[in-house]
Design a protein around this motif. Structure first.
Motif: not given
Ligand SMILES: Cc1cc2nc3c(=O)[nH]c(=O)nc-3n(C[C@H](O)[C@H](O)[C@H](O)COP(=O)(O)OP(=O)(O)OC[C@H]3O[C@@H](n4cnc5c(N)ncnc54)[C@H](O)[C@@H]3O)c2cc1C
Length: 411
Positions: A278-279, A319-325, A341-342
């Motif tokens: 975010g900003p 998708p495996d969002m642990r990868i994004a983490d 946070e994202a």
């Protein structure tokens, strides 16, 4: 035959449609979703004109197995996908021979030098200049070893005419104060431009296509009816549609469509992830690419976006969002001031060939079919020139770039 049907309204399909329209053809775009919502939605936004370096470099055979077994590595392969991806990886190794790498870099560069020529008339015509910025890119290094590892790739760029300036860590932080103190060296690539929102750019181009009389059909193409002169109908979820000439520009989903038209290509989904922050209290002027962490950061229209990872899996597998983490953690280490946070996480499938070159050209089987897909990490960058080349082929003009290295039947 003055009517074209372009299958796929990602950046590549939209640019093909606009260039064909400019040549006087009646054009219809067909997409199963809204324009630009797949790989073209959430990429890093760089017009990677300095990215002639292919995915497979000499030594890949040694590095890849180690990386696949390392859970912290940016290269991932879903084990269930191994049998399907094996031929791709064998071809990838073959493409890593030094002589092949030189040839592939030259071919990629031949497209990259026309990035501006391919896009400028489209962006101007759509009045979409607000989505483009020309602030350049910084590649960062946190150790002398990482910089030494990059020597071959940097030299390959230099030999292909890419302008670069080498900076120390403090010089890099003068340009980009938010960078971590761990950064000890950087390579500045001032000629790399970017978009501050790839989806909005694609959407603006698609709207311009419609404003100029183009039609967008929301339907999934499920197959073809083949007549004496090639496919004359596409079978869609909403019924059949008559077609004269066809462009297959469906990103990674082009593989089954091309196969049904008699051309087999080793196209794989090289899935990347993004995290939107975010900003923040600071901005990033340049796009950042960390050599140590394999993540990129860029200031987008709605905040800072971190991207990264090459995950080989089915394009439509969840998708495996642990990868994004993982991407998020590395982004915070590169730019420690990143707060919060994202705001969102995303996965998109890069359409990748093992020799890091797209397919651009006429179908070897059907004279009324053209292929434009497989642009891996560079689909945003190469979409404009790809569209221009397809339009040149369609009109029978000499092509701006020699298309031999991009032939569909080279595999
Ligand atoms: C994390 C990440 C970062 C990236 N960063 C960059 C970057 O900085 N610079 C760069 O140049 N590139 C970058 N890329 C690569 C770039 O995003 C892709 O190469 C590009 O978006 C591919 O565009 P495309 O039009 O070929 O495919 P897509 O955008 O995937 O579009 C394909 C379209 O075809 C449609 N379709 C598929 N099958 C059918 C069917 N059967 N019927 C109808 N419609 C169909 C889909 O709905 C989709 O809209 C990045 C990619 C990722 C994932």
């Amino acid at each position: 035959m003055q009517q074209f049907t372009v299958i796929g309204a990602g950046l590549v399909g939209v640019c093909c449609a606009l260039h064909l329209q400019r040549e006087g053809f009646t054009v219809r775009l067909v997409d199963k979703g809204a324009p630009g919502m797949k790989a073209s939605f959430g990429n890093s936004g760089s017009f990677g004109t300095a990215s002639c370096v292919p995915f497979a470099l000499p030594g890949v055979l040694r590095k890849v197995p180690k990386m696949l077994l390392d859970p912290t590595s940016p290269l991932k392969l879903r084990w269930g996908h191994v049998p399907k991806a094996l031929p791709f990886f064998l071809r990838l190794v073959a493409a890593s021979r030094p002589s092949r790498v030189e040839e592939i870099a030259r071919a990629r560069n031949a497209l990259l030098v026309h990035t501006h020529a391919g896009y400028a008339p489209l962006i101007e015509g759509a009045d979409a200049g607000q989505w483009v910025s020309d602030d350049g890119l910084l590649m960062t290094f946190e150790s002398e070893a990482a910089f030494a590892n990059a020597a071959y790739a940097l030299d390959l760029r230099r030999r292909n005419g890419v302008h670069m300036d080498i900076l120390d860590g403090n010089e890099a932080r003068q340009i980009e104060p938010a960078l971590s103190k761990k950064v000890i060296k950087a390579v500045s690539l001032p000629d790399v431009h970017r978009t501050i929102d790839p989806w909005r750019l694609c959407d603006a181009l698609a709207r311009d296509f419609v404003r100029r009389g183009g039609e967008i059909v929301a339907a999934e193409v499920k197959g073809f009816e083949i007549g004496a002169d090639g496919p004359n109908r596409i079978v869609t979820g909403r019924g059949p549609l008559d077609v004269d000439r066809l462009v297959i520009a469906a990103g990674v989903w082009s593989r089954p469509l091309a196969a049904e038209l008699g051309t087999s290509v080793p196209l794989e989904a090289e899935r990347g992830y993004h995290v939107m922050f975010g900003p923040q209290e600071f901005g990033l002027k340049r796009a950042l690419v960390s050599a140590d962490r394999s993540v990129s950061l860029a200031h987008m229209h709605e905040g800072i976006r971190a991207t990264g990872v090459a995950e080989f899996a089915g394009p439509d597998a969840p998708p495996d969002m642990r990868i994004a983490d993982r991407v998020m953690r590395h982004a915070r280490e590169l730019v420690p001031g990143l707060k919060g946070e994202a705001a969102s996480k995303w996965m998109g499938p890069r359409p990748s060939h093992p020799d890091s070159k797209p397919v651009i050209g006429r179908s070897p089987r059907h004279r009324n079919v053209y292929f434009a897909f497989g642009h891996d990490h560079l689909g945003l960058t190469m979409a404009g020139i790809t569209g221009k080349l397809v339009a040149e082929l369609a009109t029978g003009k000499p092509t701006t770039v020699d298309l031999e290295p991009f032939r569909p039947d080279r595999f």
